[in-house]
Design an enzyme around this catalytic site. Structure first.
Site, PDB file in Angstrom:
ATOM      1  CG  ASN A 106      -2.398 -30.817 -16.326  1.00 48.20           C
ATOM      2  OD1 ASN A 106      -2.086 -29.924 -17.108  1.00 48.20           O
ATOM      3  ND2 ASN A 106      -3.081 -30.592 -15.232  1.00 48.20           N
TER       4      ASN A 106
ATOM      5  CG  HIS B 227      -6.252 -27.556 -18.846  1.00 50.28           C
ATOM      6  ND1 HIS B 227      -4.977 -27.783 -19.309  1.00 50.28           N
ATOM      7  CD2 HIS B 227      -6.224 -27.803 -17.512  1.00 50.28           C
ATOM      8  CE1 HIS B 227      -4.211 -28.141 -18.291  1.00 50.28           C
ATOM      9  NE2 HIS B 227      -4.941 -28.176 -17.191  1.00 50.28           N
TER      10      HIS B 227
ATOM     11  CB  CYS C 124      -3.985 -25.295 -16.071  1.00 47.96           C
ATOM     12  SG  CYS C 124      -2.900 -26.326 -15.098  1.00 47.96           S
TER      13      CYS C 124
HETATM   14  N1  ACO Z   1      -1.467 -44.209  -7.443  1.00 48.47           N
HETATM   15  C1  ACO Z   1      -2.149 -45.009  -6.584  1.00 48.47           C
HETATM   16  N2  ACO Z   1      -2.887 -44.504  -5.584  1.00 48.47           N
HETATM   17  C2  ACO Z   1      -2.936 -43.175  -5.448  1.00 48.47           C
HETATM   18  C3  ACO Z   1      -2.236 -42.307  -6.300  1.00 48.47           C
HETATM   19  C4  ACO Z   1      -1.481 -42.873  -7.326  1.00 48.47           C
HETATM   20  N3  ACO Z   1      -0.767 -42.139  -8.197  1.00 48.47           N
HETATM   21  N4  ACO Z   1      -2.470 -41.040  -5.925  1.00 48.47           N
HETATM   22  C5  ACO Z   1      -3.299 -41.114  -4.876  1.00 48.47           C
HETATM   23  N5  ACO Z   1      -3.575 -42.397  -4.581  1.00 48.47           N
HETATM   24  C6  ACO Z   1      -4.420 -42.927  -3.537  1.00 48.47           C
HETATM   25  C7  ACO Z   1      -4.663 -41.929  -2.435  1.00 48.47           C
HETATM   26  O1  ACO Z   1      -3.583 -41.943  -1.514  1.00 48.47           O
HETATM   27  C8  ACO Z   1      -5.935 -42.437  -1.835  1.00 48.47           C
HETATM   28  O2  ACO Z   1      -5.649 -43.503  -0.976  1.00 48.47           O
HETATM   29  P1  ACO Z   1      -6.441 -43.659   0.410  1.00 48.47           P
HETATM   30  O3  ACO Z   1      -7.879 -43.825   0.004  1.00 48.47           O
HETATM   31  O4  ACO Z   1      -5.817 -44.873   0.988  1.00 48.47           O
HETATM   32  O5  ACO Z   1      -6.184 -42.392   1.140  1.00 48.47           O
HETATM   33  C9  ACO Z   1      -6.699 -42.985  -3.034  1.00 48.47           C
HETATM   34  O6  ACO Z   1      -5.707 -43.190  -4.061  1.00 48.47           O
HETATM   35  C10 ACO Z   1      -7.750 -42.041  -3.569  1.00 48.47           C
HETATM   36  O7  ACO Z   1      -7.188 -40.739  -3.697  1.00 48.47           O
HETATM   37  P2  ACO Z   1      -8.039 -39.490  -4.079  1.00 48.47           P
HETATM   38  O8  ACO Z   1      -7.186 -38.285  -4.026  1.00 48.47           O
HETATM   39  O9  ACO Z   1      -9.311 -39.513  -3.301  1.00 48.47           O
HETATM   40  O10 ACO Z   1      -8.363 -39.873  -5.599  1.00 48.47           O
HETATM   41  P3  ACO Z   1      -9.265 -39.108  -6.623  1.00 48.47           P
HETATM   42  O11 ACO Z   1     -10.270 -40.030  -7.157  1.00 48.47           O
HETATM   43  O12 ACO Z   1      -9.726 -37.800  -6.107  1.00 48.47           O
HETATM   44  O13 ACO Z   1      -8.234 -38.833  -7.797  1.00 48.47           O
HETATM   45  C11 ACO Z   1      -6.941 -37.074  -8.700  1.00 48.47           C
HETATM   46  C12 ACO Z   1      -7.107 -38.049  -7.557  1.00 48.47           C
HETATM   47  C13 ACO Z   1      -6.669 -37.840  -9.962  1.00 48.47           C
HETATM   48  C14 ACO Z   1      -5.744 -36.167  -8.398  1.00 48.47           C
HETATM   49  C15 ACO Z   1      -8.213 -36.253  -8.849  1.00 48.47           C
HETATM   50  O14 ACO Z   1      -8.612 -35.741  -7.613  1.00 48.47           O
HETATM   51  C16 ACO Z   1      -8.051 -35.144  -9.812  1.00 48.47           C
HETATM   52  O15 ACO Z   1      -7.867 -35.354 -10.993  1.00 48.47           O
HETATM   53  N6  ACO Z   1      -8.180 -33.892  -9.356  1.00 48.47           N
HETATM   54  C17 ACO Z   1      -8.075 -32.755 -10.196  1.00 48.47           C
HETATM   55  C18 ACO Z   1      -6.670 -32.477 -10.386  1.00 48.47           C
HETATM   56  C19 ACO Z   1      -6.501 -31.603 -11.553  1.00 48.47           C
HETATM   57  O16 ACO Z   1      -7.187 -31.690 -12.535  1.00 48.47           O
HETATM   58  N7  ACO Z   1      -5.510 -30.788 -11.441  1.00 48.47           N
HETATM   59  C20 ACO Z   1      -5.107 -30.005 -12.455  1.00 48.47           C
HETATM   60  C21 ACO Z   1      -6.061 -28.868 -12.705  1.00 48.47           C
HETATM   61  S1  ACO Z   1      -5.238 -27.387 -12.632  1.00 48.47           S
HETATM   62  C22 ACO Z   1      -3.864 -27.606 -13.452  1.00 48.47           C
HETATM   63  O17 ACO Z   1      -3.943 -28.243 -14.468  1.00 48.47           O
HETATM   64  C23 ACO Z   1      -2.564 -27.055 -12.927  1.00 48.47           C
END
Ligand code: ACO
Length: 322
Positions: A279, A249, A113
């Site tokens: 993204n 980004h 990214c």
């Molecule tokens: N829909 C519904 N529920 C979901 C989904 C979904 N799509 N995905 C995960 N969940 C659930 C999980 O299973 C979890 O359930 P549980 O509590 O029963 O285990 C719950 O939602 C919470 O999941 P978390 O992973 O704790 O959620 P979080 O608030 O951390 O959000 C996210 C997840 C959006 C991926 C976040 O962590 C994030 O944005 N991280 C950064 C990712 C990023 O920016 N990546 C790209 C950067 S580098 C690049 O661009 C290549």
């Protein structure tokens, strides 16, 4: 003394829009969850057979048109991508061929990214060193091809697209205040297993799927982004108040909002497109730049701060006087 000035830009999206509501029909998710956690409302998906170089070529042509230039005016093409058409040759040479160019040099850059920030920095250095006169820096991705569409924790986050800018080496006397003022790049391979594609030419011989520990990425993102921007401020003497536009980004609205808040960048200066594009990895910054230029926000003379963080981890920031 040479300066690297941005002459124009363009972007290209596939036609197909995939909404959160549609995704909720195939994986256990909801529009509400995706919007609340990420800010994403929809993303674009490349058509069957439409490759990264096709999107990149579309963006490159529009960027040249915007700059009032022909392919013959360009002598360097840098394509930032993690989803090249083939393992090799570089998608950059496919774009070079698509533009009808037989001269100059074209290569791909792999920093996930952060690729566009790495590409801008590399092209800037080459232009200032006299290696080339005018460069196309392109971010182009088809992440839809490497997603595990059964994994709701990743498949809802990404989309396809491409953006490009045209850069020119100008004598400082001609550039005036304009140009790339500074850039800082960072990486730390200790985090390489937190965001990766399983498989590859030298491991399994196949292309796998994107895997991510989202929480781990999130945890590191804001600190890394703000540290490298502080390094840019320290190097130039500019502060958050001097910035006209912050073009980060576009991975997650919460990461962007937290970073801007921590740096003291006013919310109205933040260019946000993650809601529309998802993204798009290395394409997200040039896509966002194009949106903000076309709608009249970014104007000649504005101070524009670019920033990215991604797999590796890699991260970096570029400060440009537009
Ligand atoms: N829909 C519904 N529920 C979901 C989904 C979904 N799509 N995905 C995960 N969940 C659930 C999980 O299973 C979890 O359930 P549980 O509590 O029963 O285990 C719950 O939602 C919470 O999941 P978390 O992973 O704790 O959620 P979080 O608030 O951390 O959000 C996210 C997840 C959006 C991926 C976040 O962590 C994030 O944005 N991280 C950064 C990712 C990023 O920016 N990546 C790209 C950067 S580098 C690049 O661009 C290549």
């Amino acid at each position: 003394e040479l300066r690297t000035v941005v002459l124009g830009g363009g972007s290209f999206l596939p036609q197909r829009v995939l909404t959160n509501a549609e995704l909720a029909q195939t994986v256990d998710t909801s529009d509400e969850w995706i919007v609340q956690r990420t800010g994403i409302q929809q993303r674009y998906i490349a058509a069957p057979g439409q490759m990264t170089s096709d999107l990149g070529l579309g963006a490159a042509k529009l960027a040249l048109e915007d700059a009032g230039l022909e392919p013959s005016d360009i002598d360097l093409i840098v394509v930032a991508t993690s989803t090249p058409d083939n393992t090799f040759p570089a998608s950059a040479v496919a774009i070079q061929h698509g533009l009808g160019m037989r001269h100059g040099a074209a290569f791909d850059m792999q920093a996930v990214c952060s690729g566009f920030v790495y590409g801008m920095t590399t092209a800037d250095a080459m232009l200032k060193a006299g290696q080339a006169k005018r460069a196309l820096v392109i971010g182009a991705e088809t992440f839809s091809r490497i997603l595990d569409w059964t994994d709701r924790t990743t498949c809802v986050l990404f989309g396809d697209g491409a953006g490009a800018v045209v850069l020119e080496a100008q004598p400082a006397s001609q550039a005036g205040e304009r140009g790339i003022l500074t850039s800082k790049l960072r990486s730390d391979g200790r985090h390489k297993a937190k965001l990766y594609v399983d498989g590859g030419p030298s491991s399994t011989g196949t292309v796998g799927h994107l895997r991510m520990e989202g929480k781990e990425v999130f945890k590191h993102a804001v600190g890394m982004i703000t540290d490298v921007i502080v390094a840019v401020f320290d190097a130039t003497g500019y502060t958050a108040d001097d910035i006209d536009w912050f073009v980060p980004h576009q991975a997650n609205k919460r990461i962007i909002d937290s970073s801007a808040h921590k740096l003291g960048i006013a919310p109205e200066k933040v260019v946000l497109t993650v809601n529309q594009h998802g993204n798009t990895s290395a394409a997200s910054i040039p896509l966002a730049l194009d949106v903000a230029r076309k709608d009249g926000r970014i104007k000649r003379g504005d101070l524009v701060l670019l920033e990215a963080m991604g797999g590796g981890f890699t991260w970096g920031a570029v400060l440009v006087r537009w």
